[in-house]
Motif scaffolding. Structure first.
Motif, PDB file in Angstrom:
ATOM      1  N   PHE A 154      -0.476  11.608   0.113  1.00  0.00           N
ATOM      2  CA  PHE A 154      -0.414  12.164  -1.126  1.00  0.00           C
ATOM      3  C   PHE A 154       0.923  13.055  -1.490  1.00  0.00           C
ATOM      4  N   ARG A 187       3.391  10.842  -5.762  1.00  0.00           N
ATOM      5  CA  ARG A 187       2.689   9.972  -6.354  1.00  0.00           C
ATOM      6  C   ARG A 187       3.164   8.861  -6.533  1.00  0.00           C
ATOM      7  N   GLN A 245      -4.189   5.542  -3.455  1.00  0.00           N
ATOM      8  CA  GLN A 245      -4.175   6.773  -4.048  1.00  0.00           C
ATOM      9  C   GLN A 245      -5.392   7.152  -5.064  1.00  0.00           C
TER      10      GLN A 245
END
Ligand SMILES: CC(C)(COP(=O)(O)OP(=O)(O)OC[C@H]1O[C@@H](n2cnc3c(N)ncnc32)[C@H](O)[C@@H]1OP(=O)(O)O)[C@@H](O)C(=O)NCCC(=O)NCCS
Length: 231
Positions: free
Chosen positions: A97, A100, A130
């Motif tokens: 993470f 993005r 994600q």
């Protein structure tokens, strides 16, 4: 004879298959994105909100279509860690993470003359992973204009051979009735996001009581709502 019934756990693989078999091209054209898709749009609802998930049974026990969703997307996001722990982390490795990931990877196809005149975008599997872990990104971000008023949401897909026979309308009516009797805060009703590339289904939704929210377009999605009046 086919009939509509509540989802049960043995429908897990059949529902994943329905999701993958009915994906729009930007998802279908990437095997990795296609494989991840049920973990964003199918399994979260059937796991966290089975009382508002319906399948079309072909009469032999096999699900050939579904209408799945939840009555309150805000409560759903709050409960989402339960899905991550039980299903998602079992089947899908958690992505990084640090950055993005962009939703779309532009892919350019060069013609023999070298002209870059054929291009088709693919959804980025890393962005899907994600978003599978971040229901708040997927379901709430930049959507408060709709999610605070029409708090329920749903997805409907039928395998090709089962489309066009009235099952879609009936599945949605079952979903709406289950939301109404859920005792959760569904606000004014339900919202859905239709991928821009799938805009041909907008007239179907309009036919069964949805309307387009003008100015609600976001990330290529067309936002539609349907009011659900209490009984
Ligand atoms: C879109 C989908 C769910 C519709 O379900 P369906 O069972 O084929 O639709 P129904 O037969 O129940 O149709 C319901 C009504 O909508 C109408 N309708 C269906 N498609 C339509 C269209 N493209 N334009 C206008 N009206 C349409 C039907 O004529 C019917 O009208 P009536 O009940 O007044 O006679 C189904 O075709 C499907 O799964 N498609 C592929 C996956 C998909 O696109 N899912 C939606 C993702 S946003």
């Amino acid at each position: 004879m086919a009939f509509i019934r509540l989802y049960n756990d043995s429908d897990f693989d059949a529902c994943a298959h329905i999701c993958i078999a009915t994906l729009p091209l930007t998802l279908a054209s990437s095997p990795a994105a296609a494989k991840l898709s049920p973990y964003l749009w199918t399994h979260p609802y059937t796991f966290l909100s089975p009382a508002t998930c319906f399948v079309l049974d072909d009469g032999t026990g096999t699900a050939v279509g579904y209408c799945i969703g939840c009555p309150d997307v805000h409560a759903f996001v709050a409960d989402y860690p339960r899905y991550v722990t039980s299903i998602l982390s079992r089947d899908v490795e958690a992505p990084g993470f640090n950055t993005r990931e962009p939703w779309v990877i532009p892919t350019n196809t060069f013609t023999s003359s070298g002209a870059d005149n054929l291009s088709s975008d693919q959804v980025n599997p890393l962005a899907l992973a994600q978003n599978a872990y971040r229901a708040d990104w997927m379901l709430l971000e930049n959507k408060s204009a709709v999610t605070t008023r029409w708090r329920a949401t749903m997805h409907i897909d039928l395998l090709p051979g089962w489309q066009g026979h009235g099952w879609g309308r009936q599945l949605i009516e079952r979903f709406v009735a289950s939301v109404r009797s859920s005792r959760q805060d569904y606000g004014e009703g339900e919202h859905i996001g239709v991928a821009g590339e799938n805009s041909r289904v907008v007239p179907f939704y309009e036919r069964i009581g949805f309307r387009v929210i003008e100015g609600g377009e976001h990330e290529g999605n067309i936002w539609m709502v349907r009011d659900i009046k209490p009984e």
